[in-house]
Design a protein around this motif. Structure first.
Motif, PDB file in Angstrom:
ATOM      1  N   SER A 150      -5.412  11.677  -0.635  1.00 10.60           N
ATOM      2  CA  SER A 150      -6.020  13.138  -1.038  1.00 10.60           C
ATOM      3  C   SER A 150      -6.657  13.822   0.044  1.00 10.60           C
ATOM      4  N   LEU A 151      -7.350  13.204   0.968  1.00 10.73           N
ATOM      5  CA  LEU A 151      -7.934  13.756   2.348  1.00 10.73           C
ATOM      6  C   LEU A 151      -7.047  14.206   3.079  1.00 10.73           C
ATOM      7  N   LEU A 152      -5.633  13.608   3.082  1.00 12.14           N
ATOM      8  CA  LEU A 152      -4.440  13.855   4.038  1.00 12.14           C
ATOM      9  C   LEU A 152      -3.542  14.884   3.349  1.00 12.14           C
ATOM     10  N   GLY A 153      -4.196  15.383   2.359  1.00 10.80           N
ATOM     11  CA  GLY A 153      -3.350  16.335   1.634  1.00 10.80           C
ATOM     12  C   GLY A 153      -2.320  16.194   0.682  1.00 10.80           C
ATOM     13  N   GLY A 154      -2.172  14.978   0.294  1.00 11.65           N
ATOM     14  CA  GLY A 154      -1.302  14.361  -0.820  1.00 11.65           C
ATOM     15  C   GLY A 154      -0.108  13.576   0.110  1.00 11.65           C
ATOM     16  N   LYS A 155      -0.034  13.591   1.403  1.00 13.18           N
ATOM     17  CA  LYS A 155       1.009  12.893   2.059  1.00 13.18           C
ATOM     18  C   LYS A 155       0.360  11.979   2.964  1.00 13.18           C
ATOM     19  N   ILE A 156       1.251  11.010   3.707  1.00 14.87           N
ATOM     20  CA  ILE A 156       0.926  10.056   4.669  1.00 14.87           C
ATOM     21  C   ILE A 156       2.006   9.489   5.284  1.00 14.87           C
ATOM     22  N   ASP A 157       2.017   9.677   6.706  1.00 20.79           N
ATOM     23  CA  ASP A 157       3.034   9.141   7.441  1.00 20.79           C
ATOM     24  C   ASP A 157       2.734   7.910   8.202  1.00 20.79           C
ATOM     25  N   VAL A 158       1.596   7.454   8.240  1.00 13.70           N
ATOM     26  CA  VAL A 158       1.394   6.292   8.952  1.00 13.70           C
ATOM     27  C   VAL A 158      -0.198   5.687   8.411  1.00 13.70           C
ATOM     28  N   LEU A 159       0.439   4.433   8.309  1.00 11.62           N
ATOM     29  CA  LEU A 159      -1.072   3.375   7.938  1.00 11.62           C
ATOM     30  C   LEU A 159      -1.128   2.488   9.219  1.00 11.62           C
ATOM     31  N   VAL A 160      -2.228   2.554   9.659  1.00 12.70           N
ATOM     32  CA  VAL A 160      -2.540   1.402  10.781  1.00 12.70           C
ATOM     33  C   VAL A 160      -3.555   0.390  10.431  1.00 12.70           C
ATOM     34  N   ASN A 161      -3.238  -0.593   9.785  1.00 11.53           N
ATOM     35  CA  ASN A 161      -4.017  -1.689   9.304  1.00 11.53           C
ATOM     36  C   ASN A 161      -4.953  -2.219  10.600  1.00 11.53           C
ATOM     37  N   ASN A 162      -5.941  -1.752  11.106  1.00  9.92           N
ATOM     38  CA  ASN A 162      -7.024  -2.278  12.268  1.00  9.92           C
ATOM     39  C   ASN A 162      -8.077  -2.899  11.605  1.00  9.92           C
ATOM     40  N   ALA A 163      -8.646  -2.838  10.420  1.00  9.68           N
ATOM     41  CA  ALA A 163      -9.799  -3.495  10.329  1.00  9.68           C
ATOM     42  C   ALA A 163      -9.638  -5.099  10.069  1.00  9.68           C
ATOM     43  N   GLY A 164     -10.438  -5.658  10.563  1.00 13.45           N
ATOM     44  CA  GLY A 164     -10.319  -7.077  10.902  1.00 13.45           C
ATOM     45  C   GLY A 164     -11.806  -7.781  11.356  1.00 13.45           C
ATOM     46  N   ILE A 165     -11.927  -8.923  11.151  1.00 18.36           N
ATOM     47  CA  ILE A 165     -13.143  -9.711  11.312  1.00 18.36           C
ATOM     48  C   ILE A 165     -12.569 -11.040  11.845  1.00 18.36           C
ATOM     49  N   GLY A 166     -13.426 -11.808  12.778  1.00 19.55           N
ATOM     50  CA  GLY A 166     -13.233 -13.041  13.271  1.00 19.55           C
ATOM     51  C   GLY A 166     -14.565 -13.956  13.129  1.00 19.55           C
ATOM     52  N   VAL A 167     -14.258 -15.365  12.629  1.00 11.96           N
ATOM     53  CA  VAL A 167     -14.918 -16.256  12.746  1.00 11.96           C
ATOM     54  C   VAL A 167     -14.155 -17.595  13.659  1.00 11.96           C
ATOM     55  N   PHE A 168     -14.839 -18.210  14.625  1.00 10.08           N
ATOM     56  CA  PHE A 168     -14.365 -19.195  15.402  1.00 10.08           C
ATOM     57  C   PHE A 168     -14.831 -20.559  15.219  1.00 10.08           C
ATOM     58  N   SER A 169     -14.678 -21.173  14.301  1.00 10.26           N
ATOM     59  CA  SER A 169     -14.944 -22.642  13.890  1.00 10.26           C
ATOM     60  C   SER A 169     -14.065 -23.874  14.145  1.00 10.26           C
TER      61      SER A 169
END
Length: 234
Positions: free
Chosen positions: A73-92
């Motif tokens: 909706s914020l993009l006006g009802g259309k979308i061209d690109v989704l960048v899935n960047n959110a991520g977290i890390g735990v190093f065990s």
């Protein structure tokens, strides 16, 4: 694709790779929604770079449908690109692994990412067009000491990316995996403080450049997987 007047959603867009990628897309005339969990920081960054903020924690799986609708909706009802960047890390290391860390990493890096993409793809299919950029890691190709949880989540993302490529090509939806090696950002910092640029490590600018280049390719082709390494990290 043509970036001017394009519509783009970037998760985890208030710092590091996400922020720089949003900035570079906006400089090329794109309308960009960025998501983040820290409302103050998110709004500050959005104002700074000219993005549209959307307060959204991808690990809250119950809100994903609603947030996907808000983003479009914020993009006006259309979308061209989704960048899935959110991520977290735990190093065990093995012997230190616990259920809480497994659930936390996979909820953000795999479950939330997959469910959000599934919602956005509904619009892509209606349009018969779209681009998905998944931010993987060099850890999606090779494990390392302490990487049992994080590398496993990125191996999972690589498998999902390949599956989506097989499923979505007939809808003119391009799916790419971008694998940075070590990048000097706030990633894995509990305080989310940005690291100083390092002369022998990648910075957000190199990864953002790679993402923009992948998306800018003419629509008749796409990059399946792209690996970015520092030239001389030694």
């Amino acid at each position: 694709m043509e970036l001017n007047n394009s519509r783009i959603l970037i998760t985890g867009g208030s710092s590091g790779i996400g922020k720089e990628t949003a900035k570079q897309f906006i400089q090329r005339g794109a309308k960009v929604v960025i998501t983040g969990r820290d409302e103050i920081k998110l709004n500050q960054v959005a104002t700074e770079i000219g993005a549209i903020p959307l307060l959204f924690d991808i690990s809250n799986l119950n809100t994903i449908n609603e947030m996907a609708e808000k983003a479009i909706s914020l993009l006006g009802g259309k979308i061209d690109v989704l960048v899935n960047n959110a991520g977290i890390g735990v190093f065990s290391k093995l012997g230190e692994i616990n259920v809480e860390d497994l659930q936390s990493i996979f909820t953000t890096n795999v479950f939330g990412l997959a469910l959000l993409t599934q919602e956005i793809v509904k619009t892509f299919k209606k349009q018969n067009y779209g681009n998905i950029i998944n931010i993987g890691s060099s850890a999606s190709q090779k494990g390392f000491a302490g990487g049992s949880i994080y590398a496993a989540s990125k191996f999972a993302l690589r498998g999902m990316t390949q599956s989506w490529q097989a499923e979505l090509r007939k809808f003119n939806i391009r799916v790419s995996l971008v694998n940075p090696s070590e990048v000097a950002t706030a990633f894995a910092d509990p305080k989310r403080e940005e690291r100083e640029e390092m002369p022998n490590k990648l910075g957000p600018e190199e990864i953002a450049h790679s993402i923009v280049s992948v998306v800018q390719m003419r629509d008749k082709g796409f990059v399946q997987e792209l690996n970015i390494w520092a030239t001389n990290p030694f």
